[in-house]
Design a protein around this motif. Sequence first.
Motif, mmCIF file in Angstrom:
data_model
loop_
_atom_site.group_PDB
_atom_site.id
_atom_site.type_symbol
_atom_site.label_atom_id
_atom_site.label_comp_id
_atom_site.label_asym_id
_atom_site.label_seq_id
_atom_site.Cartn_x
_atom_site.Cartn_y
_atom_site.Cartn_z
ATOM 1 N N PRO A 41 -1.319 10.703 -9.373
ATOM 2 C CA PRO A 41 -0.023 11.124 -8.809
ATOM 3 C C PRO A 41 0.200 12.633 -8.860
ATOM 4 O O PRO A 41 0.986 13.159 -8.051
ATOM 5 N N ASP A 42 -0.475 13.325 -9.749
ATOM 6 C CA ASP A 42 -0.300 14.778 -9.836
ATOM 7 C C ASP A 42 -1.091 15.525 -8.771
ATOM 8 O O ASP A 42 -0.898 16.743 -8.603
ATOM 9 N N ASP A 43 -1.960 14.834 -8.039
ATOM 10 C CA ASP A 43 -2.854 15.523 -7.106
ATOM 11 C C ASP A 43 -2.478 15.318 -5.639
ATOM 12 O O ASP A 43 -3.117 15.899 -4.745
ATOM 13 N N VAL A 44 -1.486 14.492 -5.334
ATOM 14 C CA VAL A 44 -1.174 14.164 -3.938
ATOM 15 C C VAL A 44 0.334 14.173 -3.699
ATOM 16 O O VAL A 44 1.142 14.175 -4.640
ATOM 17 N N ARG A 45 0.694 14.137 -2.411
ATOM 18 C CA ARG A 45 2.095 14.011 -2.021
ATOM 19 C C ARG A 45 2.572 12.595 -2.328
ATOM 20 O O ARG A 45 1.780 11.666 -2.475
ATOM 21 N N SER A 46 3.865 12.425 -2.336
ATOM 22 C CA SER A 46 4.425 11.118 -2.668
ATOM 23 C C SER A 46 4.037 10.053 -1.631
ATOM 24 O O SER A 46 3.857 8.880 -1.979
ATOM 25 N N ARG A 47 3.878 10.469 -0.350
ATOM 26 C CA ARG A 47 3.529 9.494 0.680
ATOM 27 C C ARG A 47 2.089 9.003 0.534
ATOM 28 O O ARG A 47 1.717 7.974 1.081
ATOM 29 N N ASP A 48 1.284 9.761 -0.178
ATOM 30 C CA ASP A 48 -0.110 9.352 -0.382
ATOM 31 C C ASP A 48 -0.303 8.615 -1.705
ATOM 32 O O ASP A 48 -1.396 8.084 -1.966
ATOM 33 N N PHE A 96 0.830 -1.203 0.000
ATOM 34 C CA PHE A 96 0.000 0.000 0.000
ATOM 35 C C PHE A 96 0.871 1.262 0.000
ATOM 36 O O PHE A 96 2.085 1.214 0.210
ATOM 37 N N ALA A 97 0.199 2.397 -0.206
ATOM 38 C CA ALA A 97 0.873 3.691 -0.128
ATOM 39 C C ALA A 97 1.478 3.855 1.270
ATOM 40 O O ALA A 97 0.942 3.327 2.255
ATOM 41 N N PRO A 98 2.586 4.594 1.401
ATOM 42 C CA PRO A 98 3.251 4.738 2.711
ATOM 43 C C PRO A 98 2.315 5.176 3.826
ATOM 44 O O PRO A 98 2.346 4.594 4.923
#
Length: 334
Positions: A268-275, A176-178
């Motif tokens: 991916p363009d709408d959230v931080r990398s951890r999300d 899953f995402a971090p």
Amino acid sequence: MSSDDFTPEPPRLDRPSTGGPEEIPDWVRQLEREIRVGPATRLRIWFGRHARGLRLGVGAVLALALLAYLGAAGYRHVRRPADPPRAYPTVSPPAGIQATTAASPPPAAGPFDGTPAGAFPEGAAGITLPPAKATGGFTAKQVSATLTKVRTALVTARLDRAFMTAKDRERLVRQFAPDARRHLREEVSDASFISVATRLAPGARLLPDQPRVKGRVTYRATRDEQGIRMLRVTTNFVWAYAFLSPGAAPGDAVVVVHDTLVWEVPHPDDVRSRDNGLWLTDMGSYASNVDCAAFHKGLLDLGKGGDGKPVATPTPDRDSLYDPDRSLDIPDTC
């Protein structure tokens, strides 16, 4: 004499003679009245003569009548429609592009014979993905990558025996995402985690047979409350596991888990990398024929409910529990 003559014609004693009527004595006239055969007597005589033939004829008629009745009754029985299957609550597929299980089931006999799972494909062959198409700002490549992530997570959660016997969830959680991993580790209890994944209780023994799988995968593009673009994937599957058991009746050794999960991947363009990555936003399930004590701990084992009935197995529609379209809203009998 024809066959219609009941008796021989009696002598005609009243024929006129050359000597006139006065020549016929009264006793002769009296005798004639006494021996004249009336219709009732003639009928009795006829019955006496034809008794054997009559019995045979009546017997034949009765036999034919009986055969006709039985034939008609049998026809009505065959033509009578079978009792309709008992109704049970179902759910409608979610909106979006979808695919249902399409693989052919294995032909070999096994522990699933006599249950609906006997017609399900083995293992991951039962997870059919829909075609990946560009939608809602997501490219076809992004959609394909998301569907692959969901499928890999399903295989780990429900079919990977190394994960099923592991003491922790990490083999699945790290997919899953971090930020989603922290949520799964800290906020989802063991009892709830069984809606997501299969983990075996200590001492539980699965047969070598692959679990049988049937269900549906659906996806569509959407936005969350903050306007973030999301690719939402809804999975709805029935997983049937064969356990070692002395039970001889079909289904005695089969545990059924039916889950419906909602997975989301943000753009991916709408959230931080951890999300960025896979999230689990909704989950629900039921299980049948499981051990109650293990089930309350989020573990799976073959067993009976506290009241002697299989867990969450409402009678008399036990086979309906194998239907992916069956509603998850059923009573827990533990």
